[in-house]
Design a protein around this motif. Structure first.
Motif, mmCIF file in Angstrom:
data_model
loop_
_atom_site.group_PDB
_atom_site.id
_atom_site.type_symbol
_atom_site.label_atom_id
_atom_site.label_comp_id
_atom_site.label_asym_id
_atom_site.label_seq_id
_atom_site.Cartn_x
_atom_site.Cartn_y
_atom_site.Cartn_z
ATOM 1 N N UNK A 1 -63.390 -26.929 -52.673
ATOM 2 C CA UNK A 1 -62.000 -26.533 -51.976
ATOM 3 C C UNK A 1 -62.205 -25.982 -50.165
ATOM 4 N N UNK A 2 -62.706 -25.144 -50.336
ATOM 5 C CA UNK A 2 -62.290 -24.129 -48.842
ATOM 6 C C UNK A 2 -62.768 -25.482 -47.778
ATOM 7 N N UNK A 3 -64.327 -25.310 -48.557
ATOM 8 C CA UNK A 3 -64.927 -26.394 -47.793
ATOM 9 C C UNK A 3 -64.728 -27.441 -47.260
ATOM 10 N N UNK A 4 -64.012 -28.408 -48.175
ATOM 11 C CA UNK A 4 -63.231 -29.376 -47.886
ATOM 12 C C UNK A 4 -62.377 -29.327 -46.622
ATOM 13 N N UNK A 5 -61.648 -28.112 -46.880
ATOM 14 C CA UNK A 5 -60.226 -27.701 -46.259
ATOM 15 C C UNK A 5 -61.206 -27.889 -44.770
ATOM 16 N N UNK A 6 -62.650 -26.535 -44.633
ATOM 17 C CA UNK A 6 -62.766 -25.918 -43.474
ATOM 18 C C UNK A 6 -63.407 -26.870 -42.950
ATOM 19 N N UNK A 7 -63.767 -28.270 -43.143
ATOM 20 C CA UNK A 7 -64.201 -29.397 -43.359
ATOM 21 C C UNK A 7 -62.734 -30.765 -42.138
ATOM 22 N N UNK A 8 -62.338 -30.545 -42.984
ATOM 23 C CA UNK A 8 -61.431 -31.180 -42.243
ATOM 24 C C UNK A 8 -60.474 -30.931 -40.302
ATOM 25 N N UNK A 9 -60.408 -29.525 -41.026
ATOM 26 C CA UNK A 9 -60.256 -28.933 -39.622
ATOM 27 C C UNK A 9 -61.246 -28.751 -38.788
ATOM 28 N N UNK A 10 -62.479 -28.360 -39.008
ATOM 29 C CA UNK A 10 -63.574 -29.131 -38.092
ATOM 30 C C UNK A 10 -63.578 -30.670 -37.813
ATOM 31 N N UNK A 11 -63.322 -31.717 -38.278
ATOM 32 C CA UNK A 11 -63.230 -32.836 -37.781
ATOM 33 C C UNK A 11 -62.118 -33.268 -37.543
ATOM 34 N N UNK A 12 -61.272 -33.014 -37.097
ATOM 35 C CA UNK A 12 -59.321 -32.907 -36.137
ATOM 36 C C UNK A 12 -59.883 -31.867 -35.129
#
Length: 50
Positions: free
Chosen positions: A23-34
């Protein structure tokens, strides 16, 4: 019997830890994408201005 119960609890705890990690990795991935999208748009605007 107690050893089996402890092992079961440890496995359950590991699953929870792995789930939260994903879950944390997905959240971090979303932040990096944005952040990457904003950076790209910012660079594009600066390139157009120049």
């Amino acid at each position: 019997m107690a050893i089996v119960v402890e092992t079961g609890l440890r496995r359950h705890g590991t699953k929870r830890a792995a789930g939260s990690l994903v879950s944390q990795l997905r959240h971090a991935g979303g932040i990096c994408t944005i952040a990457g999208s904003f950076t790209f748009l910012f660079a594009l605007v600066i390139g157009l201005i120049r």
